[in-house]
Each structure stands twice: as C-alpha cells, then as structure tokens.
Design an enzyme around this catalytic site. Structure first.
Site, PDB file in Angstrom:
ATOM      1  N   TRP A   1     -12.877   3.324  -2.867  1.00  0.00           N
ATOM      2  CA  TRP A   1     -12.220   3.643  -1.609  1.00  0.00           C
ATOM      3  C   TRP A   1     -12.004   5.147  -1.465  1.00  0.00           C
ATOM      4  CZ3 TRP A   1     -11.085   3.709   3.089  1.00  0.00           C
ATOM      5  CH2 TRP A   1      -9.880   4.214   3.606  1.00  0.00           C
TER       6      TRP A   1
ATOM      7  N   ASP B   1      -7.179  -8.717  -4.222  1.00  0.00           N
ATOM      8  CA  ASP B   1      -7.166  -7.298  -3.894  1.00  0.00           C
ATOM      9  C   ASP B   1      -7.700  -6.492  -5.067  1.00  0.00           C
ATOM     10  OD1 ASP B   1      -6.760  -4.796  -2.824  1.00  0.00           O
ATOM     11  OD2 ASP B   1      -4.629  -4.742  -3.300  1.00  0.00           O
TER      12      ASP B   1
ATOM     13  N   HIS C   1      -6.441  -7.305   0.492  1.00  0.00           N
ATOM     14  CA  HIS C   1      -5.525  -6.176   0.389  1.00  0.00           C
ATOM     15  C   HIS C   1      -4.480  -6.226   1.496  1.00  0.00           C
ATOM     16  CE1 HIS C   1      -4.125  -2.214  -0.724  1.00  0.00           C
ATOM     17  NE2 HIS C   1      -4.298  -1.793   0.521  1.00  0.00           N
TER      18      HIS C   1
ATOM     19  N   ASP D   1       0.854  -1.190   0.000  1.00  0.00           N
ATOM     20  CA  ASP D   1       0.000   0.000   0.000  1.00  0.00           C
ATOM     21  C   ASP D   1       0.895   1.247   0.000  1.00  0.00           C
ATOM     22  OD1 ASP D   1      -3.142   0.601   0.582  1.00  0.00           O
ATOM     23  OD2 ASP D   1      -1.933   2.047   1.692  1.00  0.00           O
ATOM     24  N   TRP D   2       0.580   2.266   0.833  1.00  0.00           N
ATOM     25  CA  TRP D   2       1.411   3.472   0.881  1.00  0.00           C
ATOM     26  C   TRP D   2       2.824   3.188   1.375  1.00  0.00           C
ATOM     27  CZ3 TRP D   2       1.825   8.483  -0.507  1.00  0.00           C
ATOM     28  CH2 TRP D   2       0.712   9.079  -1.104  1.00  0.00           C
TER      29      TRP D   2
END
Length: 301
Positions: A163, A249, A279, A123-124
């Site tokens: 999202w 995901d 995810h 992710d980030w």
C-alpha cells in the site's frame, strides 16, 4: 498554509447520508484557521459514541452505523480528519505531520467538550484516536479498536508495504476504488463516487497522499517517541477496552493481540473477530459493528 475547501455541491444527494453537517474551527500553531466537519446525531444528552475514520475514507464510512446507533438512543459523533471529507484540506503534503493531526483533533475534542466517550477507531482513526485517549484518558469511558495500531518504529506488514509503495508512486490516487478494494463485499459505483466526493481533483489529495508515509514504521520516523509515551498511558488504561479486528485484512492482521496483551482494560473482555470483512469492515459489517457497540456499552456501564 494554503487551505482548500471542497464545494458543498460535491456532497449533495449522497446515499444513506442525510446528516446535518457541523463545523468547528481550530487554529494551527502557524495561525492558520482550519474548519473541521463532524456528524453529530442522536440525543445531545446521551453519552457520545465517537467514530473515527482513517485513510483515505471519511465519515461517510460510518453512515449505516451512525443511523443504527442514533436510532437506539446513542449520541453519535463522527468527525472528518483534516484533509478528508468536508474538513479543510491543506494543499501541501509537507503541511501534514502526525503531531499536527493529533493537535488538530485534540483542539477539536476540547472545543466539542465531549466526555464519557465510547471510542470506535479504525486505520488512522486509531493512530490519532488512541493518542487522544492517552492525552485525555479522563474523557473516555471505553474503547473499541478495529484494524488499527499505534506503531513505534518496529516494522510493518507486507500488505502495508504494498500500500505504501502504491500510494507514493501512482500518478492518480483513485480514492473510491481504493476503499472498494479494501472491502469484501465490493462497493457500488454510487458509493465509490461518495468516497471520491471530497476530492474534486488531485490537488485536494495531499493528506491522502501523505498519510501512508507518516506511519512510524521505522525508528527514524517522526512520532516514534510520542507513540511510545502514549503506550505507557494505554498500558495502564483500565477502563473497558475491546478489540474487533476483521478476519481478512492483510494490513493489520494479528494487531489485535498486541492490544489484548498490553492494555490493562483489555483483560477479560469478550474480544471479537468480524468475519467475512476486509480492511474497511464498517462497509462489510455495519450492522454487526453497531450491535457490538450497543452491547459493549450496555454491559460496561
């Protein structure tokens, strides 16, 4: 900047998270001091495995992976990004930019003096972690990317669109529920509470609110040029580079192929797909991820 700091009492008695907190102070360009928390387990003399979380989680996401790798003799370091976990939280959404996050974590990396790093990022944690690899390629020995990307303004998935819309419109951002919905196995109420722990109320969630809007999905977004420059470095990064995306995901599905095709070090690697995982694959398959990292490090020394 006005800085919020989550009381330590919020982190008492977390399940499977007995780790001693470590802290590092960095300074923003406006002079504000920010305290960054990180887990640092295992023998200090071993090469570090750096585990970087994303939105809206924190280092708790890696608790089982940390314990497993440390037990095998690895040094395991897992920071909390600014705005998350036990790290300080600027109070305004406008305090958060992609480039500020990169600078904060670059200063943290310099202060901790980590070298010969194996990076696992999701992710980030990937958006920021890969910028660190591009800025300091000599510090990194190998990289594993999972359910992440480094966007340069070329669009987004339908899953990310949903999202983004939810995160920017909901009056209450239910952090624990969000993480739970991103897992295949589901989370216990105690685990959800642990993800809520860093956020005593909505005022602490400015970073969690802002992150989705910072992803550079259009040419007009900030950091498009900086990410394009980072890709030029990553494309020439010849050290071992592995993809380990999950099979379930909707946000990042198919993104592993971009890395496999573009990064020099990805050629010839035994890229993995983590099955029956959402995810937050760290919650669904922590043992499999720890095994993968242990094997990857051993096979590429």
């Amino acid at each position: 900047m006005k800085i919020l700091r989550t009381p330590d009492a919020r982190f008492a008695d977390l399940p499977d998270f007995p780790f001693t907190p470590h802290y590092c102070e960095v300074k923003d360009s406006d002079g504000t001091s920010l305290r960054i928390h990180y887990v640092d387990e295992g023998p200090r003399g071993a090469s570090p495995v750096l585990l970087m979380h994303g939105e809206p989680s924190w280092s708790f996401l890696y608790r089982k992976i940390i314990a497993s790798l440390a037990a095998r003799g690895h040094r395991v370091v897992a920071p909390d990004l600014v705005g998350f976990g036990r790290s300080d939280k600027p109070a305004e959404q406008s305090d958060y930019t992609f480039e500020r996050h990169v600078r904060w974590m670059s200063d943290w990396l310099a202060a901790t003096r980590l070298t010969d790093i194996t990076l696992f990022c999701q992710d980030w944690g990937g958006l920021i972690g890969l910028r660190l690899v591009a800025a300091f390629p000599e510090n990194f020995a190998r990289v594993v990317v999972a359910n992440t990307g480094l966007p340069t303004g070329e669009g987004f998935s339908e899953g990310f669109k949903r999202w983004l819309e939810f995160s920017q419109s909901t009056p209450t951002l239910p952090i624990g529920q969000i993480v739970g919905m991103g897992c295949k196995r589901g989370l216990s109420e105690i685990e959800k509470a642990a993800y809520d722990a860093p956020f005593p109320d909505e005022s602490f969630k400015a970073g969690a609110r802002r992150f989705p809007a910072l992803v550079p999905i259009t040419p007009e977004h900030g950091s498009v040029a900086e990410n394009k420059a980072a890709w030029k470095v990553l494309e020439k990064f010849s050290k071992p580079f592995l993809t380990a995306f999950s099979d379930s995901d909707p946000v990042t599905k198919g993104g592993d192929l971009n890395f496999q095709q573009r990064v020099a070090g990805a050629s010839g690697q035994k890229h993995a797909t983590i099955t029956e995982a959402g995810h937050f694959l760290q919650e669904d398959k922590p043992d499999e991820i720890a095994d993968l990292l242990d094997r990857f490090i051993a096979s590429t020394k």
